[in-house]
Design a protein around this motif. Sequence first.
Motif, mmCIF file in Angstrom:
data_model
loop_
_atom_site.group_PDB
_atom_site.id
_atom_site.type_symbol
_atom_site.label_atom_id
_atom_site.label_comp_id
_atom_site.label_asym_id
_atom_site.label_seq_id
_atom_site.Cartn_x
_atom_site.Cartn_y
_atom_site.Cartn_z
ATOM 1 N N ALA A 78 60.096 20.464 40.681
ATOM 2 C CA ALA A 78 60.072 19.205 39.945
ATOM 3 C C ALA A 78 58.685 18.874 39.413
ATOM 4 O O ALA A 78 58.552 18.320 38.318
ATOM 5 C CB ALA A 78 60.580 18.073 40.841
ATOM 6 N N ALA A 79 57.643 19.206 40.165
ATOM 7 C CA ALA A 79 56.286 18.907 39.712
ATOM 8 C C ALA A 79 55.920 19.726 38.484
ATOM 9 O O ALA A 79 55.294 19.214 37.545
ATOM 10 C CB ALA A 79 55.287 19.163 40.840
ATOM 11 N N ALA A 80 56.299 20.994 38.461
ATOM 12 C CA ALA A 80 56.020 21.819 37.291
ATOM 13 C C ALA A 80 56.831 21.349 36.091
ATOM 14 O O ALA A 80 56.323 21.325 34.952
ATOM 15 C CB ALA A 80 56.329 23.285 37.599
ATOM 16 N N ILE A 81 58.081 20.976 36.311
ATOM 17 C CA ILE A 81 58.920 20.486 35.213
ATOM 18 C C ILE A 81 58.327 19.217 34.615
ATOM 19 O O ILE A 81 58.265 19.051 33.385
ATOM 20 C CB ILE A 81 60.356 20.234 35.710
ATOM 21 C CG1 ILE A 81 61.011 21.558 36.133
ATOM 22 C CG2 ILE A 81 61.187 19.540 34.644
ATOM 23 C CD1 ILE A 81 62.321 21.384 36.867
ATOM 24 N N TYR A 82 57.859 18.320 35.486
ATOM 25 C CA TYR A 82 57.301 17.047 35.010
ATOM 26 C C TYR A 82 55.865 17.203 34.535
ATOM 27 O O TYR A 82 55.373 16.399 33.736
ATOM 28 C CB TYR A 82 57.378 16.005 36.132
ATOM 29 C CG TYR A 82 57.005 14.611 35.691
ATOM 30 C CD1 TYR A 82 57.814 13.915 34.803
ATOM 31 C CD2 TYR A 82 55.847 13.993 36.154
ATOM 32 C CE1 TYR A 82 57.472 12.640 34.378
ATOM 33 C CE2 TYR A 82 55.502 12.719 35.752
ATOM 34 C CZ TYR A 82 56.315 12.047 34.855
ATOM 35 O OH TYR A 82 55.977 10.784 34.434
ATOM 36 N N GLY A 83 55.166 18.214 35.026
ATOM 37 C CA GLY A 83 53.781 18.454 34.638
ATOM 38 C C GLY A 83 52.757 18.010 35.656
ATOM 39 O O GLY A 83 51.571 18.336 35.533
#
Length: 308
Positions: free
Chosen positions: A88-93
């Motif tokens: 989720a962190a990579a998807i959100y940035g």
Amino acid sequence: MTEKRRVILLFLDGIGIGSADSRTNPFLTANLPTLQGLLDQRNPGLGPQANDTPYGKAVVKALDPLMGMEDLPQSGTGQTALLTGENAAAIYGRHFGPWVPVPLRPLMMEKNVLTRALAQGFSTTFANAYPSGYIQQAWTKRPGGPALAAHGAGLLTRTESELGRGEAVSSEFLNSAWRTRLEIPGLPEISVEEAGGNLGRIAKPFQLTFFAHYATDTAGHTKALGPAKKALERVDTFLGGLLPAMPTRTLLFLASDHGNIEDITQGHTRNPTFSLVLGPDADVVAEGLTTIMDVPGAILAYLKDGVS
């Protein structure tokens, strides 16, 4: 016919693996007879240790909450990763919290472990009680991860009515806040241990039961040993009520989204998160766990392997 496997997923907000410093890590001075009894008197807050007993007792795992990002883990992205298995962190940035950010809400609702368990035919429930008024309007505001996941699965259904009958559990274990802050009269006063017993009984008809507790993260944010120790001791007492009430062939899975309470000097930390697996094949389930993203897949695989 072989009895179906069951899982109780107990989410504990903001618990990491800390250092062996009693001045900063409340695990070192808290009274935790239930947890330490499961670990041959080893301290659960120091992470995996040699010769952990895998069956009938608990296996502790330290899970990576970082998801390859440099900033501090937060609840919104951490809970999304923990419940969906997606980065989720990579998807959100970046890491984000405390609520689930708008771009991640479809992911959380559609791909969380509850929704996926139901799609695979496993009977599933969310044991937390929420005020009926909150359920009706929360999705226009800032939803927390567990409630959003339950909403996406159509399982956000237990309210003050179920809580009063012992058919739901307050996120804080006790009903006191419902009686005072929410001004909902008529709810019985129960002990933390009784709340644990209620969760065990709620789980009996279901193959997957999910319950979320947040006070550990709140206590960590006080940056004080006293509240942190009290929060951990409440969890231990809750487990003391839950364990004897759990149905047979149940795997108990404790998991967290990020560190906090294990180091009262910081707030959120980059420490590995505390996870504990207890029950049949606990060693097999725990073996493949390395990050918080591994939790949903491990639970679903365990349930699937138990289908006969």
